[in-house]
Design a protein around this motif. Structure first.
Motif, PDB file in Angstrom:
ATOM      1  N   LYS A 384       2.534  12.847  -2.650  1.00  0.00           N
ATOM      2  CA  LYS A 384       3.402  11.736  -1.538  1.00  0.00           C
ATOM      3  C   LYS A 384       2.586  10.335  -2.031  1.00  0.00           C
ATOM      4  CE  LYS A 384       1.753  10.001   2.944  1.00  0.00           C
ATOM      5  NZ  LYS A 384       0.538   8.689   2.353  1.00  0.00           N
ATOM      6  N   GLU A 385       1.323  10.332  -2.814  1.00  0.00           N
ATOM      7  CA  GLU A 385       0.850   9.779  -3.605  1.00  0.00           C
ATOM      8  C   GLU A 385       1.770   8.819  -4.326  1.00  0.00           C
ATOM      9  OE1 GLU A 385      -0.959   7.636  -1.919  1.00  0.00           O
ATOM     10  OE2 GLU A 385      -0.948   9.081  -0.259  1.00  0.00           O
ATOM     11  N   TYR A 386       2.116   9.732  -5.130  1.00  0.00           N
ATOM     12  CA  TYR A 386       2.275   9.247  -6.529  1.00  0.00           C
ATOM     13  C   TYR A 386       4.202   8.656  -6.433  1.00  0.00           C
ATOM     14  CZ  TYR A 386       5.986   9.531 -10.638  1.00  0.00           C
ATOM     15  OH  TYR A 386       6.451   9.524 -11.272  1.00  0.00           O
ATOM     16  N   PHE A 387       5.203   9.428  -5.230  1.00  0.00           N
ATOM     17  CA  PHE A 387       6.249   8.478  -4.240  1.00  0.00           C
ATOM     18  C   PHE A 387       5.691   7.545  -4.261  1.00  0.00           C
ATOM     19  CE2 PHE A 387       7.912  13.187  -5.656  1.00  0.00           C
ATOM     20  CZ  PHE A 387       9.158  12.601  -6.174  1.00  0.00           C
ATOM     21  N   GLU A 388       4.919   6.671  -3.348  1.00  0.00           N
ATOM     22  CA  GLU A 388       4.294   5.966  -2.759  1.00  0.00           C
ATOM     23  C   GLU A 388       4.679   5.239  -3.808  1.00  0.00           C
ATOM     24  OE1 GLU A 388       1.832   3.720   0.514  1.00  0.00           O
ATOM     25  OE2 GLU A 388       1.658   6.700   0.673  1.00  0.00           O
ATOM     26  N   MET A 389       3.894   5.099  -4.730  1.00  0.00           N
ATOM     27  CA  MET A 389       3.257   4.183  -5.821  1.00  0.00           C
ATOM     28  C   MET A 389       4.564   3.677  -6.792  1.00  0.00           C
ATOM     29  SD  MET A 389       0.473   4.849  -9.223  1.00  0.00           S
ATOM     30  CE  MET A 389       1.349   6.525  -9.766  1.00  0.00           C
ATOM     31  N   LYS A 390       5.540   4.978  -6.515  1.00  0.00           N
ATOM     32  CA  LYS A 390       6.576   4.253  -7.354  1.00  0.00           C
ATOM     33  C   LYS A 390       7.570   2.950  -6.749  1.00  0.00           C
ATOM     34  CE  LYS A 390      10.253   6.646  -9.568  1.00  0.00           C
ATOM     35  NZ  LYS A 390      10.790   8.071 -10.015  1.00  0.00           N
ATOM     36  N   MET A 391       7.455   4.022  -5.409  1.00  0.00           N
ATOM     37  CA  MET A 391       8.320   2.733  -4.640  1.00  0.00           C
ATOM     38  C   MET A 391       7.410   1.039  -4.509  1.00  0.00           C
ATOM     39  SD  MET A 391       8.927   3.044  -0.120  1.00  0.00           S
ATOM     40  CE  MET A 391       7.306   2.724  -0.158  1.00  0.00           C
ATOM     41  N   ARG A 392       6.956   1.365  -3.974  1.00  0.00           N
ATOM     42  CA  ARG A 392       6.082   0.085  -4.673  1.00  0.00           C
ATOM     43  C   ARG A 392       5.696  -0.653  -5.569  1.00  0.00           C
ATOM     44  NH1 ARG A 392       0.404   0.285   0.674  1.00  0.00           N
ATOM     45  NH2 ARG A 392       2.282   0.798   2.148  1.00  0.00           N
ATOM     46  N   GLY A 393       5.128  -0.052  -6.467  1.00  0.00           N
ATOM     47  CA  GLY A 393       4.914  -0.275  -7.842  1.00  0.00           C
ATOM     48  C   GLY A 393       3.058  -0.115  -8.229  1.00  0.00           C
ATOM     49  N   VAL A 394       3.003   0.061  -9.793  1.00  0.00           N
ATOM     50  CA  VAL A 394       1.900   0.046 -10.026  1.00  0.00           C
ATOM     51  C   VAL A 394       0.473  -0.966  -9.592  1.00  0.00           C
ATOM     52  CG1 VAL A 394      -0.624   0.969 -11.653  1.00  0.00           C
ATOM     53  CG2 VAL A 394       2.878   1.583 -11.965  1.00  0.00           C
ATOM     54  N   LYS A 395       0.810  -2.062  -9.534  1.00  0.00           N
ATOM     55  CA  LYS A 395      -0.115  -3.135  -8.800  1.00  0.00           C
ATOM     56  C   LYS A 395      -0.086  -3.289  -8.472  1.00  0.00           C
ATOM     57  CE  LYS A 395      -0.875  -8.172 -10.210  1.00  0.00           C
ATOM     58  NZ  LYS A 395       0.202  -9.193 -10.402  1.00  0.00           N
ATOM     59  N   SER A 396       0.925  -3.136  -7.246  1.00  0.00           N
ATOM     60  CA  SER A 396       0.752  -3.440  -5.199  1.00  0.00           C
ATOM     61  C   SER A 396       0.432  -1.751  -4.665  1.00  0.00           C
ATOM     62  CB  SER A 396       2.301  -3.748  -4.904  1.00  0.00           C
ATOM     63  OG  SER A 396       2.180  -4.090  -4.051  1.00  0.00           O
ATOM     64  N   TYR A 397       0.286  -1.093  -5.465  1.00  0.00           N
ATOM     65  CA  TYR A 397      -1.000   0.110  -5.221  1.00  0.00           C
ATOM     66  C   TYR A 397      -1.534   0.194  -4.991  1.00  0.00           C
ATOM     67  CZ  TYR A 397      -1.309   5.140  -4.239  1.00  0.00           C
ATOM     68  OH  TYR A 397      -2.384   6.031  -3.917  1.00  0.00           O
ATOM     69  N   PHE A 398      -2.169  -0.332  -6.234  1.00  0.00           N
ATOM     70  CA  PHE A 398      -3.742  -0.135  -6.197  1.00  0.00           C
ATOM     71  C   PHE A 398      -4.405  -1.286  -5.558  1.00  0.00           C
ATOM     72  CE2 PHE A 398      -2.715   2.853  -9.373  1.00  0.00           C
ATOM     73  CZ  PHE A 398      -3.655   3.956  -9.117  1.00  0.00           C
ATOM     74  N   THR A 399      -3.658  -2.643  -5.210  1.00  0.00           N
ATOM     75  CA  THR A 399      -4.643  -3.725  -4.665  1.00  0.00           C
ATOM     76  C   THR A 399      -4.454  -3.039  -3.114  1.00  0.00           C
ATOM     77  OG1 THR A 399      -2.404  -4.543  -4.059  1.00  0.00           O
ATOM     78  CG2 THR A 399      -3.332  -5.507  -6.351  1.00  0.00           C
ATOM     79  N   GLN A 400      -4.187  -2.716  -2.986  1.00  0.00           N
ATOM     80  CA  GLN A 400      -4.303  -1.703  -1.460  1.00  0.00           C
ATOM     81  C   GLN A 400      -5.247  -0.555  -1.117  1.00  0.00           C
ATOM     82  OE1 GLN A 400      -1.187  -1.149   1.240  1.00  0.00           O
ATOM     83  NE2 GLN A 400      -0.343  -2.109   0.647  1.00  0.00           N
ATOM     84  N   LEU A 401      -6.497  -1.327  -0.497  1.00  0.00           N
ATOM     85  CA  LEU A 401      -7.760  -0.126  -0.369  1.00  0.00           C
ATOM     86  C   LEU A 401      -7.069   0.936   0.006  1.00  0.00           C
ATOM     87  CD1 LEU A 401     -11.119   0.547  -1.147  1.00  0.00           C
ATOM     88  CD2 LEU A 401     -11.090  -0.883   1.362  1.00  0.00           C
ATOM     89  N   GLU A 402      -6.992   0.816   1.086  1.00  0.00           N
ATOM     90  CA  GLU A 402      -6.219   2.375   1.683  1.00  0.00           C
ATOM     91  C   GLU A 402      -5.366   3.496   0.598  1.00  0.00           C
ATOM     92  OE1 GLU A 402      -2.632   4.213   4.293  1.00  0.00           O
ATOM     93  OE2 GLU A 402      -2.945   1.817   3.967  1.00  0.00           O
ATOM     94  N   ASN A 403      -5.279   3.411   0.103  1.00  0.00           N
ATOM     95  CA  ASN A 403      -3.988   3.435  -1.393  1.00  0.00           C
ATOM     96  C   ASN A 403      -5.551   4.177  -2.577  1.00  0.00           C
ATOM     97  OD1 ASN A 403      -1.998   3.676  -0.515  1.00  0.00           O
ATOM     98  ND2 ASN A 403      -1.530   1.523  -1.669  1.00  0.00           N
ATOM     99  N   ASN A 404      -6.227   3.575  -2.748  1.00  0.00           N
ATOM    100  CA  ASN A 404      -7.084   3.496  -3.548  1.00  0.00           C
ATOM    101  C   ASN A 404      -8.192   4.530  -2.969  1.00  0.00           C
ATOM    102  OD1 ASN A 404      -8.062   2.096  -5.928  1.00  0.00           O
ATOM    103  ND2 ASN A 404      -7.513   0.438  -3.785  1.00  0.00           N
ATOM    104  N   ILE A 405      -7.950   5.268  -1.479  1.00  0.00           N
ATOM    105  CA  ILE A 405      -9.354   5.692  -1.207  1.00  0.00           C
ATOM    106  C   ILE A 405      -8.528   7.285  -1.027  1.00  0.00           C
ATOM    107  CG2 ILE A 405     -10.038   6.604   1.258  1.00  0.00           C
ATOM    108  CD1 ILE A 405     -11.166   3.284   1.505  1.00  0.00           C
ATOM    109  N   GLU A 406      -7.201   6.738  -0.327  1.00  0.00           N
ATOM    110  CA  GLU A 406      -6.623   8.074  -1.019  1.00  0.00           C
ATOM    111  C   GLU A 406      -6.619   8.783  -1.886  1.00  0.00           C
ATOM    112  OE1 GLU A 406      -3.824   6.590   2.834  1.00  0.00           O
ATOM    113  OE2 GLU A 406      -2.501   6.921   1.109  1.00  0.00           O
TER     114      GLU A 406
END
Length: 406
Positions: A384-406
């Protein structure tokens, strides 16, 4: 013969030089002796007659004298770019000369040069409010409002950031609903699409003129429903939040009037379909979410749109996602609390005991089952997180704290 035929290095006759240097008496003494108009019609190497030189230099007395001689119709003189004498006077900002030329009833103020500009448009391009006022307020038979039916005048006023000139043109009902080709107007616009007056203000970051345009009765015309509004939303919310708050206030006023334009403009401006966007980050509301202006984020119109967007798929996704994580945490916590031994230790104890299935063995098997579920859920989470990261982009994905915790 020498005076009549002689020219200087630039092709100027003695009439050109006399007009350029305001030698009215010399001009009078010679012009009275000239029976034909050949010398008056002769152009220098730049393509100007002596009358046109007088207009450019602002020698209004000479201009008036030449017109009064009736040698020929000096006002019909055109240069290489088809500029009339009125064009040339406006181009140089010669106010007295403009008044002198306008005093002749044969002048055509609607004449256009090669670039398609009238004298008023050329004055706006030169950023001269005084020239525009003189031409507009001179006593003509035609109504003043007809002189601004061309939208180029207010375009140049906006581009030059002349607030007073823009206000003056709007007082005479200058149109604001026209779209312009930036290539034709030699403007550097990145997306290459047509622009309007609001885009010009956003490019210059001119808040005062933008608010003035949006204060007009037909301000809705500044937003073309056929064009992508994202650049305008981003420019206003990021660079000019006060202007964007003003737009939201105007939308709120439309809502109170139960205007049909409210929903159309609101949906087109702030709620384009996700299918029309390359990714969700292109949605105007996502752009607004990055704004630091509380007045925008707390505006009633923005709250209404957020609530409308929340209903349906986003709320369902949130509930499903929440239940997914809740079940995962429940299984993981239960597995941790129930596990007193590792899997290897449980297998070793089972080999040393009888083959009879005891309640303890059932408990150990349940622990293994729980661990298996935890591993499966972890794998699903990773996918799930992989596809979310692919949809948002790596840079945009890791700039959100929630995604880093997940």
């Amino acid at each position: 013969n020498f005076l009549l035929d002689g020219v200087d290095y630039y092709g100027n006759t003695f009439l050109h030089i006399a007009c350029e240097n305001s030698h009215l008496e010399i001009l009078k003494s010679f012009s009275s002796k000239l029976d034909d108009t050949t010398l008056f019609e002769k152009k220098n190497f730049e393509g100007f007659t002596c009358f046109q030189v007088a207009c450019m230099e602002g020698n209004s007395e000479i201009v008036q004298y030449l017109i009064s001689t009736n040698k020929y119709n000096f006002l019909d003189d055109l240069d290489l770019n088809r500029n009339t004498p009125l064009h040339l006077a406006c181009q140089r900002g010669r106010l007295n000369t403009i008044l002198t030329i306008l005093g002749n009833s044969e002048i055509d103020i609607e004449a256009k040069n090669v670039a398609g500009l009238t004298a008023i448009e050329l004055s706006c391009k030169r950023n001269s409010l005084e020239s525009v006022k003189i031409i507009n307020e001179f006593d003509f038979n035609q109504p003043c409002i007809d002189r601004f039916n061309s939208s180029l005048a207010i375009f140049y006023a906006c581009r030059n950031e002349n607030l007073k000139l823009v206000q003056y043109l709007l007082n005479y009902k200058a149109p604001i609903d026209t779209f312009y080709d930036p290539k034709h107007l030699k403007m550097s616009i990145d997306d290459g699409c047509e622009i309007n007056l609001l885009d010009v203000c956003l490019k210059n970051e001119n808040k005062e003129i933008a608010k003035l345009l949006l204060s007009q009765d037909d301000w809705i015309e500044l937003f073309n429903f056929e064009m992508d509004p994202l650049n305008r939303i981003e420019a206003m919310s990021t660079n000019m939040p006060q202007v964007f708050a003003f737009v939201l206030d105007k939308l709120d006023d439309l809502k109170e009037k139960s205007s049909a334009s409210y929903q159309q403009l609101r949906d087109r401006l702030l709620m384009p379909a996700f299918d029309d966007l390359d990714c969700y980050e292109m949605h105007p509301m996502f752009v607004l979410s990055k704004s630091d202006d509380d007045k925008i984020l707390k505006h009633p119109v923005v709250k209404e749109i957020v609530n409308k967007l929340w209903q349906g798929e986003p709320s369902k996704y949130y509930v499903i996602n929440f239940l997914f994580y809740l079940l995962f945490l429940a299984l993981f916590t239960t597995s941790v609390l129930r596990s007193k031994k590792t899997v290897l230790e449980s297998l070793a104890d089972r080999e040393n005991k009888s083959s009879t299935v005891t309640p303890l063995m059932w408990i150990e098997r349940w622990d293994i089952f729980l661990r298996t579920l935890v591993v499966l859920y972890s794998m699903l989470l990773l996918i799930k997180e992989y596809f979310e990261m692919k949809m948002r982009g790596v840079k945009s994905y890791f700039t959100q704290l929630e995604n880093n915790i997940e």
